[in-house]
Design an enzyme around this catalytic site. Structure first.
Site, PDB file in Angstrom:
ATOM      1  N   ARG A   1      32.585  56.782  45.469  1.00 46.77           N
ATOM      2  CA  ARG A   1      32.225  57.113  44.088  1.00 46.77           C
ATOM      3  C   ARG A   1      31.859  58.577  44.046  1.00 46.77           C
ATOM      4  O   ARG A   1      30.823  59.004  44.569  1.00 46.77           O
ATOM      5  CB  ARG A   1      31.033  56.254  43.640  1.00 46.77           C
ATOM      6  CG  ARG A   1      30.634  56.460  42.171  1.00 46.77           C
ATOM      7  CD  ARG A   1      31.680  55.868  41.244  1.00 46.77           C
ATOM      8  NE  ARG A   1      31.211  55.804  39.854  1.00 46.77           N
ATOM      9  CZ  ARG A   1      31.575  56.651  38.900  1.00 46.77           C
ATOM     10  NH1 ARG A   1      32.407  57.649  39.194  1.00 46.77           N
ATOM     11  NH2 ARG A   1      31.126  56.505  37.670  1.00 46.77           N
ATOM     12  N   GLY A   2      32.737  59.373  43.449  1.00 50.59           N
ATOM     13  CA  GLY A   2      32.539  60.817  43.461  1.00 50.59           C
ATOM     14  C   GLY A   2      31.228  61.258  42.854  1.00 50.59           C
ATOM     15  O   GLY A   2      30.624  62.227  43.293  1.00 50.59           O
TER      16      GLY A   2
ATOM     17  N   ASP B   1      28.398  60.048  43.183  1.00 52.61           N
ATOM     18  CA  ASP B   1      27.292  59.930  44.138  1.00 52.61           C
ATOM     19  C   ASP B   1      27.459  60.793  45.376  1.00 52.61           C
ATOM     20  O   ASP B   1      26.488  61.340  45.901  1.00 52.61           O
ATOM     21  CB  ASP B   1      27.137  58.476  44.578  1.00 52.61           C
ATOM     22  CG  ASP B   1      26.659  57.571  43.462  1.00 52.61           C
ATOM     23  OD1 ASP B   1      26.900  56.368  43.554  1.00 52.61           O
ATOM     24  OD2 ASP B   1      26.046  58.071  42.498  1.00 52.61           O
ATOM     25  N   THR B   2      28.665  60.897  45.896  1.00 52.15           N
ATOM     26  CA  THR B   2      28.824  61.443  47.255  1.00 52.15           C
ATOM     27  C   THR B   2      29.793  62.599  47.373  1.00 52.15           C
ATOM     28  O   THR B   2      29.936  63.154  48.445  1.00 52.15           O
ATOM     29  CB  THR B   2      29.289  60.329  48.212  1.00 52.15           C
ATOM     30  OG1 THR B   2      30.628  59.927  47.873  1.00 52.15           O
ATOM     31  CG2 THR B   2      28.365  59.123  48.156  1.00 52.15           C
ATOM     32  N   ARG B   3      30.492  62.978  46.303  1.00 50.02           N
ATOM     33  CA  ARG B   3      31.518  64.011  46.432  1.00 50.02           C
ATOM     34  C   ARG B   3      30.950  65.324  46.937  1.00 50.02           C
ATOM     35  O   ARG B   3      31.543  66.013  47.758  1.00 50.02           O
ATOM     36  CB  ARG B   3      32.216  64.246  45.099  1.00 50.02           C
ATOM     37  CG  ARG B   3      33.360  65.272  45.191  1.00 50.02           C
ATOM     38  CD  ARG B   3      33.860  65.734  43.837  1.00 50.02           C
ATOM     39  NE  ARG B   3      34.259  64.640  43.008  1.00 50.02           N
ATOM     40  CZ  ARG B   3      33.583  64.254  41.925  1.00 50.02           C
ATOM     41  NH1 ARG B   3      32.479  64.877  41.588  1.00 50.02           N
ATOM     42  NH2 ARG B   3      34.005  63.258  41.197  1.00 50.02           N
TER      43      ARG B   3
ATOM     44  N   GLY C   1      44.159  57.384  33.571  1.00 49.62           N
ATOM     45  CA  GLY C   1      44.689  56.094  33.187  1.00 49.62           C
ATOM     46  C   GLY C   1      43.753  54.962  33.537  1.00 49.62           C
ATOM     47  O   GLY C   1      42.670  55.143  34.075  1.00 49.62           O
TER      48      GLY C   1
ATOM     49  N   GLU D   1      40.048  49.212  43.356  1.00 45.76           N
ATOM     50  CA  GLU D   1      40.479  49.765  44.636  1.00 45.76           C
ATOM     51  C   GLU D   1      39.986  48.901  45.793  1.00 45.76           C
ATOM     52  O   GLU D   1      40.720  48.608  46.740  1.00 45.76           O
ATOM     53  CB  GLU D   1      39.938  51.182  44.755  1.00 45.76           C
ATOM     54  CG  GLU D   1      40.478  51.977  45.910  1.00 45.76           C
ATOM     55  CD  GLU D   1      40.025  53.417  45.796  1.00 45.76           C
ATOM     56  OE1 GLU D   1      40.735  54.207  45.146  1.00 45.76           O
ATOM     57  OE2 GLU D   1      38.955  53.737  46.337  1.00 45.76           O
TER      58      GLU D   1
END
Length: 1125
Positions: free
Chosen positions: A30-31, A33-35, A63, A97
């Protein structure tokens, strides 16, 4: 029997195909939180480890559904790492995903590794806390079936073995390193190598499937595979492991349990490996066996695991590795391979499988693969082959060995002669038939008992003192695959052969170990020493002292072992009695952890070839001069109390002196200069060593001198030119202020590394290395050598971070005529000598972080890599058109290059890109993709269709603009010269052919910068197996290490007309490209281009330029070499 090429492959194999894996790791996170924190560090760490990783980022998606590219990446990844964080469940993308990932786990055998980053696994498993809040929203937006599926996959994934950030108190970096190491290990374990010719494996694996009963999730089931040595027990275990390991929450294959448990703390190491494999934690604290058992009970009792214990021979091993069923969760499976069926019965296994002989048909096929490299005998050899099969009786390993033994027999008469001899001796004499004479048998027995897993060169030095014609003997053994040498240069032997050899020794005195020639069993050795039953028959003995036993050993136990030549004692406490009782025949004495402060004078070592006393308590080696005329290797590494070396005058044959890590060493004896045969001197990390004796320069045979880490060493001896054989000098981070002038006369020196040797603060000591003539200041002349003309063999010169000042840059570099790699990074000069152009062999020039460097002179045409990143004062580039071997040009963070206005220079840069037909990469400041890159897109990906035309497609040229996010809270100051990340890479998918290509640049990392930069590279058509044809659908995506982001990208299709002409950009377009790539945005607005997006006639690229005959682009290739620098 020499035969024709391989006709086919064996008909049965159960090895899992790996061709579907195009990626090692799929990274899901999850970007939000952790990107910008955890993932940005984990991703480059995986890449730098050589792990091919696809990084997904939910914030870059478009999309509502997962795209085909993402699905393909998931399906083609061997491992999926799912990073669960506080807001993971808020993303529909993440949940979809994960569902796809878990589906691939079930269908394709993909390994899923959850990472719980600052979140409790229970929250994920039960969807409580923040997850509960998100699912309340999901239930109001999505249908019930979808939401239930999301819940199910979260629960399932959270139960898998993975990583919890709360379990690693050491911090962020340690946590990431533990993940990377565990992933690397898992990649190596996932598909174990089985037999080269896996004949009849399928039927055996099918039977194992039945016994495993994988559909049962009740209590753990234990299955034993038993049979004599060489029956393929390990092969069966590996094959079934390959097929089913992904169905469990964790797995571990412990190979060679018997051999591993014989090592010091062997069982504890095995317990740690088992826990590490399953829990993904490489930093487990070592305890004793009992504490590890408690940990296993606590951590594995809720996990469904698969464990294979290979080659078990003692109940103690089972009790410590799988003692109770309730150690493991319901549905677990434990597979044990052993030669001892009684051991399985006593342990109470649920099922047993006997590895039986192959039937005649299977035996003939296996034998034929090894004897003829075909699945059946060649003509005229059928009857003889069937005779061998009848004689061997279906034992797989014996069939392999006999087939290999007969492979080089050139005629039927040779076969018959060999087989007649075999008939005289039954199978238990097979070992003798594979050796020509007793001389080889003795070598074989020594290796089988003492040297398996040992460095070949080290072992050969010892064996050379025991066996005449050693080289011929080893050659014969290796040619017949009785002894092999692995990739680490270690002796390896099959277990069956090892045991055959040891049985030869044992059967000569079955009941009295003291009368055997070799004692390799620690129990037997301890028994003989405590009972003092050794005799003159004993030639070799090894003992790992059992610390739990309190019986003290006496030197008198060795008194009767008058022929003892090989002795290894590990952590044996001080012996009582006089050391004169030891044999005078000792050739090898390896006493690790030697407990005395010095070696007793009465210890008779006159015949010694190797003295190995690593981690000893020695303060001095001997109190007086010792004469050991045969000694070749003296290894005292990590003897932390050793203050001075012995007098070497009594060691005329010494070849290797290894004193690494002797941190108290302050003196090397002057007599070292008498060691005329010394080839290696290793003084690495001898941190208190302040000087070397002048006599060291008399070491005419010395090839390698290692001084790295001798932080108090402030000078080298004079007269180094006398060291005629020196090829390597490693002296990083020593305190030297001035190199002796004689260093410039080392005519055979090939590698010189002086990294971090900064010398005096005001002037660089490099002026003592090169003569600059009249251009050097008078102060520098006093530091110069008379000449360095002798450095004609130098290939690698590393002078990074050496405080090199302006007058320390050589103007006479051409004398280094063999130089291939030159590293001058982190120095203070503003220009380089023009003589660098005369280095005709130079391939790599590294100038990173030379912050005062303003320009480069003309460069030699041999150069393939130039890295001048963070040369922030760099203003001018030379003409690069002469770099015919050009592969990489890196000028990241070279801000002033934007001011270049010379059109000819830009044109040359363009010619460097298109004119030589080789893989290359260019990194330069710039913020635009040139307009003639016909397929452009904001972001990191684009797609297009290759137009139909009368051109041959030669490849794709890619351009990407990247920089770190302006709002990224990361590095301050920004340009500190030490912040790096993974370079950009391209994934190119030919959708119409379902083909994928990956392009990696010739650099292993790049500097992090907020300033816009461009990356331009060329991907040859050969990377697509020449499938770049008109009508092909192409998807290109570019990845780059965090925190860098790709802002825009473009593609140019390089093509060649059927008549051989190569369309090139017009002069106007060339100038435009050069202007843009150098960041001159104003020029772009003033120029027009004749190639527009959507152009139909010749969309494959500009065609109005002048054609160029006989282009080198026919030689285009792509090769990834991450080890360039």
């Amino acid at each position: 029997m020499a035969s024709s090429d391989l006709a086919q492959q064996p008909s049965s194999s159960s090895s899992t195909p790996t061709s579907r894996w195009s990626l090692d790791v799929f990274l899901s996170f999850r970007g939000l939180d952790t990107r910008e924190n955890f993932t940005k560090d984990l991703y480059p760490a995986l890449i730098q480890k050589g792990i091919h990783t696809f990084r997904d980022d939910d914030e870059l998606r478009r999309g509502e559904d997962i795209g085909s590219e993402l699905i393909k990446a998931i399906e083609e990844s061997r491992i999926a790492i799912v990073i669960f964080s506080e807001n993971y469940a808020s993303s529909k993308w993440c949940l979809d995903e994960l569902a796809r990932i878990m589906e691939c786990r079930e269908k394709n055998g993909q390994l899923v590794l959850p990472v719980f980053y600052k979140i409790d696994p229970v929250v994920v498993m039960r969807q409580t806390g923040s997850f509960e809040k998100f699912f309340i929203k999901h239930e109001s937006r999505y249908d019930t079936e979808k939401v239930l599926k999301w819940r199910a996959v979260l629960t399932e994934a959270a139960k898998l073995s993975g990583f919890n950030s709360e379990d690693v108190p050491a911090g962020h970096t340690t946590f990431i390193q533990s993940i990377v190491e565990a992933v690397s290990t898992k990649l190596n374990q996932m598909h174990l190598n089985i037999a080269v010719y896996p004949v009849a494996i399928d039927s055996r694996v099918k039977h194992m499937h039945f016994l495993l009963n994988l559909g049962s999730y009740d209590v753990p089931i234990i299955i034993g595979i038993h049979g004599m040595g060489g029956m393929g027990k390990t092969t069966i275990a590996k094959a079934i492991y390959n097929e089913v390991f992904h169905k469990f929450e964790g797995s571990s294959f412990l190979a060679n349990v018997r051999q591993a448990s014989e090592q010091p703390n062997g069982l504890v190491h095995l317990q740690e490996q088992l826990l590490s494999d399953i829990l993904m934690n490489i930093n487990l604290n070592r305890g004793n066996a009992d504490s590890e058992i408690i940990l296993m009970e606590d951590r594995l009792c809720q996990k469904r695991v698969l464990i294979v214990l290979d080659d078990v021979d003692q109940a103690e091993q089972l009790n410590n590795l799988a003692g109770m069923r309730d150690w493991f969760g319901p549905g677990s499976r434990i597979i044990i391979t052993t030669r001892d069926e009684k051991l399985l019965n006593d342990f109470g296994v649920d099922e047993k499988y006997e590895a039986k002989e192959l039937n005649p048909e299977q035996s003939l096929e296996l034998f034929s693969w090894h004897a003829f490299r075909k699945d059946k005998p060649v003509e005229d050899y059928e009857e003889l082959s069937n005779g061998v099969v009848r004689y061997v009786g279906g034992i797989p390993l014996a069939l392999e060995m006999l087939g290999s033994f007969l492979y080089d027999k050139k005629s039927i008469s040779e076969w018959k002669s060999a087989l007649e001899k075999l008939k005289v001796h039954p199978l238990n004499q097979l070992k003798n038939r594979l050796l020509n004479d007793v001389k080889e048998m003795d070598i074989f027995l020594d290796i089988a008992c003492f040297f398996i897993g040992m460095d070949k060169d080290y072992a050969m030095t010892i064996l050379d003192g025991c066996h005449p014609d050693l080289e011929d003997g080893i050659s014969a053994l290796t040619q017949r695959s009785i002894v092999t040498v692995n990739e680490n240069n270690e002796f390896i032997m099959r277990d069956l052969l090892r045991d055959m050899g040891r049985e030869i020794v044992r059967e000569r005195s079955p009941k009295d170990p003291g009368k055997r020639s070799r004692l390799w069993s620690h129990d037997d050795a301890y028994d003989v020493l405590t009972r003092a039953t050794g005799t003159e028959a004993v030639e070799g003995l090894i003992l790992n002292y059992p610390g739990s036993r309190e019986v003290k050993l006496s030197t008198e136990a060795f008194a009767k072992m008058s022929k003892l030549r090989l002795l290894q004692l590990n952590d044996v406490p001080p012996l009582t009695g006089s050391y004169e009782h030891f044999s005078e025949e000792l050739i090898w004495l390896c006493w690790r952890g030697f407990p005395l402060k010095d070696i007793p004078v009465k210890f008779r070592l006159d015949n010694l070839l190797v003295l190995d006393m690593q981690h000893s308590s020695l303060k001095m080696v001997w109190k007086e001069t010792k004469f050991l005329k045969r000694l070749k290797i003296l290894k005292l590494s990590h003897s932390s109390h050793l203050t001075r070396t012995p007098d070497f005058s009594g060691f005329p044959s010494l070849e290797k002196l290894i004193l690494e890590g002797c941190t108290s060493l302050v003196e090397v004896h002057q007599s070292i200069g008498h060691l005329n045969r010394l080839v290696l001197l290793n003084l690495k990390d001898c941190k208190n060593l302040k000087n070397l004796p002048d006599s060291i320069s008399k070491l005419k045979a010395l090839e390698s001198l290692i001084l790295t880490g001798c932080s108090k060493l402030d000078k080298l001896p004079e007269n180094l030119e006398e060291m005629d054989s020196l090829t390597e000098l490693f002296a990083d981070e020593i305190a030297i202020e001035k190199l002796p002038s004689s260093i410039g006369l080392l005519k055979n020196l090939r590698s010189l590394s002086l990294k971090g040797c900064k010398g005096p603060p005001s002037k660089s000591w490099l002026s003592s290395f090169w003569p600059w003539g009249s251009l050097i200041s008078p102060h520098s002349i006093t530091l110069l050598p008379a000449s360095f003309v002798g450095l004609c063999s130098l290939k690698i010169l590393i002078l990074e971070d050496c405080n090199l000042s302006e007058d320390a840059i050589p103007i006479d570099l051409q004398r280094l005529s063999s130089l291939q790699e030159l590293a001058l990074g982190k120095n203070n000069f503003s220009s380089l000598s023009t003589s660098i152009n005369l280095l005709s062999q130079l391939r790599v020039l590294d100038l990173q972080n030379c912050t005062k460097l303003q320009s480069l002179p003309e460069l030699p045409s041999s150069l393939s890599i130039v890295n001048a990143s963070s040369c922030i004062c760099m203003e001018r580039l030379p003409d690069l058109s002469n770099l015919h071997n050009f592969r990489s040009l890196v000028f990241i963070n070279c801000h002033k290059l934007i001011e270049i206005q010379t059109k000819s220079s830009r044109k040359n840069l363009l010619q460097g890109l298109f004119g030589h037909g080789m893989k290359l990469d260019i990194f330069l400041p710039g913020d635009e993709v040139p307009e003639w890159f016909t397929h452009q897109c904001l972001g990191s990906s684009t797609s297009f269709e290759v137009p139909l035309s009368n051109h041959n497609i030669l490849g794709l040229t890619l351009c990407a603009v990247y920089a770190a996010d302006e709002d990224a809270n990361m590095f301050a100051p920004l340009f500190d010269g030490d912040k790096h990340t993974s370079p950009p890479s391209a994934k190119i998918n030919i959708a119409s052919n379902d083909d994928m290509a990956y392009y990696y640049p010739n650099v292993k990392d790049i500097h992090i910068t907020r300033q816009d930069h461009t990356w331009v590279c060329h991907v040859p058509c050969t990377e697509f197996r020449n499938q770049l044809e008109g009508g092909a659908q192409i998807e290109v995506s570019i990845e780059i290490g965090e925190p860098l982001k790709v802002k825009k990208c473009g593609i140019y299709i390089q093509c060649q007309e059927i008549n051989g002409k190569l369309p090139q950009p017009s002069h106007e377009e060339a100038i435009q490209y050069a202007s843009v790539v150098n960041g001159d945005r104003s020029a772009v607005a003033k120029l027009k281009t004749k190639t527009k997006r959507g152009h139909n006639d010749n969309e494959a690229g500009p065609s109005n330029g002048t054609g160029n005959e006989d282009q080198e682009t026919r030689r285009l290739r792509t090769e990834f070499d991450p080890t360039i620098y």
